[in-house]
Motif scaffolding. Structure first.
Motif, PDB file in Angstrom:
ATOM      1  N   GLU A 281       0.875  -1.172   0.052  1.00 25.45           N
ATOM      2  CA  GLU A 281      -0.134   0.025  -0.097  1.00 25.45           C
ATOM      3  C   GLU A 281       0.818   1.149  -0.142  1.00 25.45           C
ATOM      4  N   LEU A 282       1.829   1.256   0.743  1.00 28.23           N
ATOM      5  CA  LEU A 282       2.588   2.435   1.102  1.00 28.23           C
ATOM      6  C   LEU A 282       3.605   2.656  -0.273  1.00 28.23           C
ATOM      7  N   ALA A 283       4.188   1.757  -0.633  1.00 29.24           N
ATOM      8  CA  ALA A 283       4.991   1.520  -1.848  1.00 29.24           C
ATOM      9  C   ALA A 283       4.261   2.307  -3.025  1.00 29.24           C
ATOM     10  N   ARG A 284       2.855   1.720  -3.212  1.00 35.45           N
ATOM     11  CA  ARG A 284       2.142   2.223  -4.125  1.00 35.45           C
ATOM     12  C   ARG A 284       1.828   3.678  -4.346  1.00 35.45           C
ATOM     13  N   ASN A 285       1.616   4.104  -2.853  1.00 36.49           N
ATOM     14  CA  ASN A 285       1.353   5.683  -2.651  1.00 36.49           C
ATOM     15  C   ASN A 285       2.404   6.460  -3.142  1.00 36.49           C
ATOM     16  N   THR A 286       3.739   5.919  -2.747  1.00 33.15           N
ATOM     17  CA  THR A 286       4.901   6.729  -3.124  1.00 33.15           C
ATOM     18  C   THR A 286       5.048   6.940  -4.798  1.00 33.15           C
ATOM     19  N   VAL A 287       4.486   5.589  -5.467  1.00 39.44           N
ATOM     20  CA  VAL A 287       4.430   6.006  -6.733  1.00 39.44           C
ATOM     21  C   VAL A 287       3.555   6.860  -7.406  1.00 39.44           C
ATOM     22  N   THR A 288       2.368   6.457  -7.051  1.00 41.34           N
ATOM     23  CA  THR A 288       1.021   6.934  -7.551  1.00 41.34           C
ATOM     24  C   THR A 288       0.900   8.580  -6.967  1.00 41.34           C
ATOM     25  N   HIS A 289       0.814   8.689  -5.786  1.00 38.02           N
ATOM     26  CA  HIS A 289       0.769  10.019  -5.306  1.00 38.02           C
ATOM     27  C   HIS A 289       2.257  10.911  -5.104  1.00 38.02           C
TER      28      HIS A 289
ATOM     29  N   ARG B 278       9.818   7.421   0.908  1.00 39.94           N
ATOM     30  CA  ARG B 278      10.065   8.815   0.798  1.00 39.94           C
ATOM     31  C   ARG B 278       9.875   9.295  -0.606  1.00 39.94           C
ATOM     32  N   ASP B 279       9.074  10.335  -0.729  1.00 43.75           N
ATOM     33  CA  ASP B 279       8.822  11.052  -1.898  1.00 43.75           C
ATOM     34  C   ASP B 279       8.809  12.405  -1.938  1.00 43.75           C
ATOM     35  N   GLN B 280       9.283  13.357  -3.146  1.00 40.67           N
ATOM     36  CA  GLN B 280       9.155  14.560  -3.203  1.00 40.67           C
ATOM     37  C   GLN B 280       7.653  15.221  -3.575  1.00 40.67           C
ATOM     38  N   GLY B 281       6.885  14.640  -3.757  1.00 41.63           N
ATOM     39  CA  GLY B 281       5.609  14.776  -4.140  1.00 41.63           C
ATOM     40  C   GLY B 281       5.054  16.111  -3.537  1.00 41.63           C
ATOM     41  N   PRO B 282       3.612  16.239  -3.809  1.00 46.51           N
ATOM     42  CA  PRO B 282       3.008  17.183  -3.384  1.00 46.51           C
ATOM     43  C   PRO B 282       2.704  17.581  -1.788  1.00 46.51           C
ATOM     44  N   GLY B 283       3.076  16.190  -1.121  1.00 44.06           N
ATOM     45  CA  GLY B 283       2.699  16.390   0.266  1.00 44.06           C
ATOM     46  C   GLY B 283       1.311  16.170   0.486  1.00 44.06           C
ATOM     47  N   ILE B 284       1.158  16.153   1.714  1.00 43.69           N
ATOM     48  CA  ILE B 284      -0.532  15.995   2.412  1.00 43.69           C
ATOM     49  C   ILE B 284      -0.865  16.867   3.202  1.00 43.69           C
ATOM     50  N   ALA B 285      -2.098  17.763   2.978  1.00 46.87           N
ATOM     51  CA  ALA B 285      -2.465  19.010   3.615  1.00 46.87           C
ATOM     52  C   ALA B 285      -3.051  18.529   4.945  1.00 46.87           C
ATOM     53  N   ASP B 286      -3.815  17.432   5.033  1.00 43.66           N
ATOM     54  CA  ASP B 286      -4.591  17.036   5.988  1.00 43.66           C
ATOM     55  C   ASP B 286      -4.533  15.690   6.306  1.00 43.66           C
ATOM     56  N   VAL B 287      -3.477  15.490   7.096  1.00 47.62           N
ATOM     57  CA  VAL B 287      -3.050  13.944   7.494  1.00 47.62           C
ATOM     58  C   VAL B 287      -4.163  13.416   8.122  1.00 47.62           C
TER      59      VAL B 287
ATOM     60  N   ILE C 277       4.387   9.793  10.320  1.00 49.71           N
ATOM     61  CA  ILE C 277       4.203  10.359   8.946  1.00 49.71           C
ATOM     62  C   ILE C 277       4.787  11.679   8.907  1.00 49.71           C
ATOM     63  N   LEU C 278       5.626  11.938   7.962  1.00 44.61           N
ATOM     64  CA  LEU C 278       6.080  13.371   8.042  1.00 44.61           C
ATOM     65  C   LEU C 278       5.907  13.968   6.652  1.00 44.61           C
ATOM     66  N   THR C 279       5.081  15.153   6.650  1.00 45.14           N
ATOM     67  CA  THR C 279       4.687  15.645   5.574  1.00 45.14           C
ATOM     68  C   THR C 279       4.264  17.033   5.566  1.00 45.14           C
ATOM     69  N   ALA C 280       4.229  17.789   4.592  1.00 46.79           N
ATOM     70  CA  ALA C 280       3.704  19.112   4.364  1.00 46.79           C
ATOM     71  C   ALA C 280       3.312  19.574   2.882  1.00 46.79           C
ATOM     72  N   PRO C 281       2.591  20.543   2.588  1.00 48.44           N
ATOM     73  CA  PRO C 281       2.182  20.668   1.392  1.00 48.44           C
ATOM     74  C   PRO C 281       3.459  21.371   0.625  1.00 48.44           C
ATOM     75  N   GLY C 282       4.020  20.499  -0.675  1.00 45.43           N
ATOM     76  CA  GLY C 282       5.093  20.928  -1.411  1.00 45.43           C
ATOM     77  C   GLY C 282       6.383  20.581  -0.794  1.00 45.43           C
ATOM     78  N   LYS C 283       6.326  19.827   0.247  1.00 49.81           N
ATOM     79  CA  LYS C 283       7.492  19.390   1.089  1.00 49.81           C
ATOM     80  C   LYS C 283       7.679  17.852   0.620  1.00 49.81           C
ATOM     81  N   GLY C 284       6.895  17.213   0.073  1.00 47.87           N
ATOM     82  CA  GLY C 284       6.904  15.633   0.012  1.00 47.87           C
ATOM     83  C   GLY C 284       6.504  14.971   1.234  1.00 47.87           C
TER      84      GLY C 284
END
Lengths: 122, 133
Positions: B46-54, B78-87, B117-124
């Motif tokens: 699940e998590l690996a797919r999230n890294t690829v798709t999101h 880890r990804d450098q994607g859009p991040g998650i605004a509301d965890v 989980i470590l995330t912020a919008p624009g920060k991956g």
């Protein structure tokens, strides 16, 4: 009454392969006039949300094409994990093994039916 | 103590497959039984797919841990994607931004036990999960 398609999934599928199976299977249902689809997942070591969604989609598409889908052979560890993950497979019928899955169709099938076609996904 | 550590790239659905096979091998080395192995590998999938798709791709770190006589496994995605605004919202069952089932994050937290989980919008996004035997 029509025929049964038996699909045995024997590999750990990556996502594109799972989508290809979905497409192939719906095409085969129409081509063969199948009234039932048995999907044997006894070789699958996991069913994650992607594969779960694929099974649900196959069942929905098959229903639209007047075929019933039964998923057979789920491993106990896979069932336990799916429940904890929150995957309920709504609308998908299951049976313990291929034999019991075939029995579910017996009420619908006529005496002229031959053995099911068998697709292997290698 | 970290017994072993490996990093694997996550760019495609084939990579997701490779990472979950590596996770299975690690869970076996850690001595987990079949049900726990299945839970671990499913969460990793699940998590690996999230890294690829999101996340637009990234990588996974897979570690075998030891603490006294206990063994465990830890995975970081880890990804450098859009991040998650509301965890909190993203962890809710059935919430999805991609037409999926919305079970990945919340489900893998239930399957693994330790979840961070470590995330912020624009920060991956970095998701770390662990499970001890």
């Amino acid at each position: 009454m029509g025929r049964l398609l038996l699909v045995t999934i024997q590999v750990d599928m990556h996502d594109r392969l799972a989508l290809a199976l979905q497409d192939d299977l719906t095409a085969r249902i129409v081509r063969d006039g199948a009234r039932g689809v048995l999907i044997d997942i006894s070789s699958l070591e996991l069913v994650d949300s992607f594969i779960g969604r694929m099974l649900g989609t196959i069942a929905s598409m098959a229903r639209m094409l007047d075929a019933e889908t039964v998923v057979v052979g789920m491993r106990p560890a896979v069932a336990i994990t799916m429940v904890e993950l929150g995957l309920a497979l709504p609308g998908v019928r299951t049976a313990l093994d291929v034999e019991k899955g075939m029995e579910m169709f017996r009420g619908r099938a006529g005496p002229e039916d031959g053995p099911p076609d068998h697709d292997r996904l290698q | 103590m970290i017994v072993s550590s490996e990093v694997a790239g996550l760019r495609s659905s084939e990579d997701v497959l490779k990472v979950r096979q590596a996770a299975r091998a690690l869970a076996v080395r850690a001595g987990f039984g079949l049900v726990d192995q299945t839970k671990i590998v499913t969460a990793v999938s699940e998590l690996a797919r999230n890294t690829v798709t999101h996340g637009g791709g990234g990588d996974a770190t897979l570690e075998l841990l030891e603490e006294g006589s206990r063994r465990g496994v830890r995975f970081a995605f880890r990804d450098q994607g859009p991040g998650i605004a509301d965890v909190e919202l993203a962890l809710r069952n059935g919430y999805s931004t991609c037409g999926g089932l919305g079970l990945g994050l919340g489900g893998s937290r239930r399957l693994m036990g330790e979840f961070d989980i470590l995330t912020a919008p624009g920060k991956g996004t970095t998701v770390t999960v662990a499970r001890w035997g």
